[in-house]
Each structure stands twice: as structure tokens, then as C-alpha cells.
Design an enzyme around this catalytic site. Structure first.
Site, PDB file in Angstrom:
ATOM      1  N   ASP A 240       0.826  -1.208   0.000  1.00 52.34           N
ATOM      2  CA  ASP A 240       0.000   0.000   0.000  1.00 52.34           C
ATOM      3  C   ASP A 240       0.861   1.259   0.000  1.00 52.34           C
ATOM      4  O   ASP A 240       0.646   2.185  -0.797  1.00 52.34           O
ATOM      5  CB  ASP A 240      -0.894   0.022   1.252  1.00 52.34           C
ATOM      6  CG  ASP A 240      -2.184  -0.742   1.058  1.00 52.34           C
ATOM      7  OD1 ASP A 240      -2.626  -0.890  -0.083  1.00 52.34           O
ATOM      8  OD2 ASP A 240      -2.761  -1.190   2.066  1.00 52.34           O
ATOM      9  N   ILE A 241       1.818   1.307   0.915  1.00 54.48           N
ATOM     10  CA  ILE A 241       2.644   2.513   1.048  1.00 54.48           C
ATOM     11  C   ILE A 241       3.501   2.713  -0.189  1.00 54.48           C
ATOM     12  O   ILE A 241       3.623   3.838  -0.710  1.00 54.48           O
ATOM     13  CB  ILE A 241       3.503   2.434   2.312  1.00 54.48           C
ATOM     14  CG1 ILE A 241       2.614   2.472   3.558  1.00 54.48           C
ATOM     15  CG2 ILE A 241       4.512   3.583   2.359  1.00 54.48           C
ATOM     16  CD1 ILE A 241       3.345   2.250   4.860  1.00 54.48           C
TER      17      ILE A 241
END
Length: 391
Positions: free
Chosen positions: A184-185
Site C-alpha cells: 500500500d505505502i
């Protein structure tokens, strides 16, 4: 003596007080982490980010614990510096209001499944007709094209699918999920780079364009050593536990008191390390003569180092390793790391005043510009807080 600033100096000081992306307007239609994280990065640098949320519930992260006075701490962290507008994009009025916002926007960030925005009549082709300069940025699980494009993807699923999970944990143990949402990051960071690249290209091309990434591409792109190994001999990379795939010794070691990290990534470091650890005899050992040989014989090397380091406490070793310039360090928990002078001096912990949560703290910006200010200008918005102001 007081000297009156010239008009040019006042103008320069005014410009320096602004963020690097001041004047850029971003519409965020995203939930969870990846999309909102990208929009947060843009907002931190001065962009005006308007978070478009669903009536009643808003971003799913608003319900994620832990809470501060009923407000989600995770939501507040990566939705700072934004304004919130509630719109029903399935209604005629909501769609019309959104399209009006699009006309004055520079960027749209969305993380719906591919095709969802098109079904609403709000896909890239429709929006660029209204605003040819628009940069349309999308994050999905598996990308906009391909046989898996319609599958939903969470960080957990893509950590497994991309191979990251098969690399993590002890060598003889089951697959481990990385405890941070790494796909995600990373996808949020890649999308941020893509948006900034497209904005720069707009100055040359005179038009915006579509920017796209996925959790799949993010997870795969992080595996530099692993991909190099696959491309070299076609074999699946093995779990290494604490060991490094290309450098040795480069891992966690136990001392007489606790654990420390030691990174011997250069040959001169190896020579100095052996001298400090009382292992000078290893310098001439053909098994460990070069980094490649140390990597190949790491299972024989580690017990020798562990035996040596167990003779003294960590403070003893860290003092000597640091004096020799060999990268090493303590292993801290997150609370200790965030309160360390190094983190505070680098402004990685900042204060925020929230209308409900009250005085809270948030992470600082991981990069700094010399002449443009990145700061916390506003806390995370309440749901629909800025409807009247913006609509």
C-alpha cells in the site's frame, strides 16, 4: 537597526512560506491507505486536497482503531492537510457538483476497481473532456489491464501474490506477512512520483494524462535482489531469516545483553570488524576472504561471530564499532524510536490540534526542501466538514 524590506524581498518571503505544490488542486476519491497516502504526500507539500467521501460512512479508515476521543488515529495520520466533501456520485446532483470541482482541478486520485469510475461516467476519458489539463491518477490491486484487473486487492493479498510473504520470517517457518502495509505505502509513493512527473510533463505537452500503478507492481518492484537472482539462474529465492541476500555479515546479532544490528558491507569494514571482535584469524580464512565467499559460507560464519559478541554487552560493541565507522545500532521499539532526539531533530514528530481529538501528534515529512515549506496546515477533516465552504 531596522531595515525595511523591499517589495521584491517581501514577495520572496511570501513565496518561501508556501509549499512547493501551492496552487495545485487535488480531488481524492480514495479509501484505506494507498490512494490517501499519495494525496497526503501532495497535501503536505502545499497542494489543496479535497477528499470526496461517501454520504454517511466516508472513508472506511474512519472506523479503524485505535481511537482518540472517538476519532480514528490511523485516519487522522494519513488524511491530514485535506478538506472533506460528502458527495453521492451516483446521484445527478452529486455528479454535477463533482464535475464542477473537476473543472478547476489539476489532479484526481482514485482507487476504485478498474472500470468503476467509467460506469459512473467519471472515467479519465470523460473528465479530460471537461479539463484537458487534468492528471488522472489511479491505484488498483492488479493494474488497469490484464486478466486479473477486475480482482480486488488488499495489501495482505498482494504481499502473498508478489512473493514478499514467501521471503519473510525464519528460514524454516511458515510465510510471514510484513507487519507494515508495504505494498500500500509503496504504491502510494509510486503514484505520487507519477503525479509529479505528469504535472512536469504538462508544462511541456500542454495537457494532462493518466497515471497508474498497482499493489502488484509496487510489491514486485521492491524485490531488487530477489528479481536479480531469478533473472540470473531462474530459481526461487529462499527465505534467509536474518541474513542478507548479497552482503555478509549484515544482520541482527545477540550480544551478552541484547540484540544489535551490524552491517559489514565493505571489505575494509570486514577487516576492522574482525579486529574489534577478536576474530583476526578470519581475515585470512579463504572461506571468508571476500563478500561473495562470506555470503556463500554465511551459515559457518554466523556462529563464530555470535560466540565472539556474546562475551560483552551491546554498549561495549556499539562504542567500538561506531568508532571504527562500521554501521551498527540498537534495536528500538517504535515508541522509543519516535521519541529519540534524532527523530525529533529531524521533525519526524509534529503536533496537531484536532477539533474533536484535541492535541495529537503525527509523523513528519520524510524529505525536506530548502526553500519551500512542508508543514501541517490543518488536521484530518471531519466527514463533510467543508461541504458548505466548497460547494
Amino acid at each position: 537597526m531596522y531595515t525595511k524590506s523591499t517589495e521584491a524581498e517581501v514577495l520572496e518571503m511570501s513565496e518561501l512560506a508556501k509549499g512547493a505544490l501551492d496552487g495545485i488542486k487535488v480531488l481524492e476519491l480514495a479509501t484505506f491507505i494507498a490512494g490517501p497516502y499519495c494525496a497526503m504526500m501532495l497535501a503536505d507539500q502545499g497542494a489543496d486536497v479535497i477528499k470526496i467521501e461517501r454520504p454517511g460512512v466516508g472513508d472506511e479508515n474512519r472506523t479503524e482503531p485505535p481511537f482518540i476521543n472517538g476519532e480514528s488515529a490511523p485516519f487522522m495520520l494519513w488524511n491530514r492537510n485535506k478538506r472533506s466533501v460528502v458527495l453521492d456520485l451516483k446521484s445527478k446532483q452529486g455528479k454535477a457538483q463533482f464535475l464542477k470541482l473537476v473543472e478547476g482541478a489539476d489532479v484526481v486520485v482514485e482507487n476504485f476497481r478498474p472500470g468503476a469510475m467509467e460506469r459512473l461516467g467519471l472515467g479519465y476519458d470523460a473528465l479530460k473532456e471537461r479539463n484537458p489539463g487534468l492528471v488522472y491518477a489511479s491505484i488498483s490491486g492488479y493494474g488497469r489491464t490484464g486478466e486479473m484487473s477486475q480482482r480486488g486487492g488488499f495489501d495482505l493479498v498482494l504481499q502473498g501474490f508478489t512473493g514478499l510473504m514467501a521471503l519473510t520470517g525464519p528460514a524454516d517457518h511458515v510465510p510471514h506477512r510484513l507487519p507494515i502495509p508495504v505494498c500500500d505505502i509503496a504504491a502510494g509513493l509510486y503514484l505520487t512520483v507519477g503525479v509529479l512527473t505528469a504535472l512536469q510533463a504538462r508544462t511541456r505537452l500542454g495537457r494532462g494524462q493518466r497515471v497508474e500503478t498497482s499493489l502488484l507492481e509496487a510489491g514486485l518492484s521492491l524485490q531488487l535482489y530477489e528479481a536479480a537472482a531469478v533473472f540470473s539462474d531462474g530459481t526461487a529465492p529462499k527465505k534467509l531469516g536474518q541474513k542478507h541476500r548479497g552482503v555478509a555479515p549484515y544482520q541482527v546479532f545477540c550480544t551478552q545483553t541484547d540484540h544489535i544490528t551490524v552491517g559489514v558491507a565493505q571489505q575494509n569494514f570486514w577487516n576492522h570488524f574482525c579486529e574489534i571482535a577478536g576474530l583476526s584469524g578470519l581475515v585470512g580464512d579463504p572461506r571468508f576472504a571476500s563478500n561473495a565467499k562470506r555470503v556463500a559460507n554465511i551459515d559457518e560464519l554466523v556462529p563464530l561471530i555470535e560466540e565472539a559478541l556474546a562475551k560483552h554487552p551491546s554498549t561495549y560493541w556499539l562504542e567500538r564499532l561506531d568508532k571504527a565507522g562500521i554501521p551498527s545500532g540498537v534495536i528500538q521499539t517504535t515508541d522509543v524510536a519516535l521519541s529519540h532526539p534524532a527523530a525529533l531533530e529531524r521533525r519526524m514528530v509534529l503536533d496537531v490540534e484536532h477539533p474533536i481529538a484535541g492535541h495529537t501528534k503525527t509523523l513528519g515529512m520524510a524529505f525536506k526542501l530548502s526553500d519551500s515549506v512542508a508543514d501541517i496546515r490543518r488536521p484530518a477533516p471531519l466527514l463533510g466538514q467543508h461541504n458548505e465552504e466548497l460547494l
